[in-house]
Design a protein around this motif. Sequence first.
Motif, short mmCIF file in Angstrom:
data_model
loop_
_atom_site.label_atom_id
_atom_site.label_comp_id
_atom_site.label_asym_id
_atom_site.label_seq_id
_atom_site.Cartn_x
_atom_site.Cartn_y
_atom_site.Cartn_z
N ILE A 29 0.64 -1.21 -0.03
CA ILE A 29 0.05 0.02 -0.04
C ILE A 29 0.90 1.09 0.09
O ILE A 29 0.58 1.93 -0.80
N ALA A 32 2.57 1.70 -3.24
CA ALA A 32 1.43 2.16 -4.45
C ALA A 32 1.15 3.77 -4.13
O ALA A 32 1.37 4.49 -4.89
N ALA A 33 1.30 4.21 -2.82
CA ALA A 33 1.17 5.65 -2.68
C ALA A 33 2.35 6.50 -3.02
O ALA A 33 2.09 7.67 -3.56
N TYR A 160 -6.48 -0.12 -6.59
CA TYR A 160 -5.74 1.26 -6.21
C TYR A 160 -4.27 0.67 -5.49
O TYR A 160 -3.62 1.48 -5.54
N ARG A 161 -4.24 -0.39 -4.98
CA ARG A 161 -2.99 -0.85 -4.14
C ARG A 161 -2.18 -1.69 -5.25
O ARG A 161 -0.87 -1.43 -5.09
N SER A 163 -0.37 -1.89 -8.78
CA SER A 163 0.06 -0.89 -9.88
C SER A 163 -0.23 -1.65 -11.32
O SER A 163 0.11 -2.90 -11.35
N SER A 198 -3.83 3.45 -12.04
CA SER A 198 -2.48 4.02 -11.74
C SER A 198 -2.46 5.32 -12.48
O SER A 198 -1.74 5.86 -12.16
N LYS A 201 -4.09 8.05 -10.35
CA LYS A 201 -3.22 8.42 -9.09
C LYS A 201 -1.96 9.21 -9.81
O LYS A 201 -1.68 10.23 -9.07
N ASN A 274 -6.66 1.87 4.36
CA ASN A 274 -5.79 1.42 3.36
C ASN A 274 -5.88 2.58 2.25
O ASN A 274 -4.87 3.00 1.60
N ILE A 278 -2.68 5.21 0.55
CA ILE A 278 -2.37 5.72 -0.79
C ILE A 278 -2.75 6.90 -1.36
O ILE A 278 -1.94 7.60 -1.87
N THR A 282 -1.10 11.32 -2.23
CA THR A 282 -1.43 11.74 -3.51
C THR A 282 -2.22 13.00 -3.53
O THR A 282 -1.97 13.59 -4.64
N ARG A 302 -2.81 10.47 5.88
CA ARG A 302 -3.71 9.44 5.89
C ARG A 302 -5.03 9.55 6.32
O ARG A 302 -6.19 9.14 6.00
#
Length: 316
Positions: A29, A32-33, A160-161, A163, A198, A201, A274, A278, A282, A302
């Motif tokens: 996670i 991914a962020a 979203y977690r 990629s 992705s 994001k 979660n 992410i 962002t 977060r």
Amino acid sequence: MPSKESYDAQKKEKPSVQKAKREGNQEDILAAALGMRMGPQKPSSATFWQPLKLLAYSQLTSLVRRATLKESDRTPRSEKVHNFKVRPKVKINIYCGMNVHKECSAQVPNDCKPDLRHVRKVYSCDLTTLVQAYNTARPMVVDMCIREIESRGLTSEGLYRISGFSDSVEEVKMGFDKDGEKTDISARAYEDINIITSALKLYLRDLPVPVISFEAYPRFIEAAKLTDPEKKLEAFREALTLLPASHKETLKYLMAHLKRVTQNEKFNLMNAENLGIIFGPTLMRAPNQDAMTALNDIRYQRQVVEVLIKNEEGLF
């Protein structure tokens, strides 16, 4: 929708396994962020977290250098100020093409109406500029990606977690920059929904002014630190009034979407916490802070997103 066989298999899993899946892999996670892609062979915790912390530190340091917080009117505005490029004897606005003498540029009202002919790209373009140039409520990238995700991806595990393939994500980005609203992001073009998540994001991370603007950032962080539920929500409402109109509308649309993602948690295994990990870094970046303070703000970033998701209907 998941098959009956996969749903029955989930029901038979041990509670400890289900809990682990619901909580998700925190390393994935956070990766991914930060826009990282984890391979199938994950490194050990010690070897993973130290370089990841260094990466987070370096990214925040770079972002802090870029961020500026201007003292301006607190009323949300959609107006776009002129951004002049100097030419001999004149200045040319890079968004709408207006030409003025250097001496006169300071007298031009801040009511720039961007022209699509002068908006050369979609990614990394100022959010308000893009909205005004296309005459839309929100950036078309946000609308198109979310519509596609909701049409076929809400139950995708790790939404979203996980990629998408970086080359395909770059292809989507180039498509939006070149073709705008005509870009094809359907399942025919990109079967993997993680490519679309992705790309969304990446668009949000590339904004020169984040969705939660530099001016509003401190108020959101302070609101997240409050412990009294009623005072916290009131502080969030006040912080939202500091956002430019196009930014607030984009945030509202995105939070409603993420709420629907959490409503499918039993399939996609993504809850508000979660998603907050992410989307925190962002959607918001620290303005004019030292790198260590910005790094410490990550946990509050977060929490900001988590509160916005859980209270989406009452806050917007």
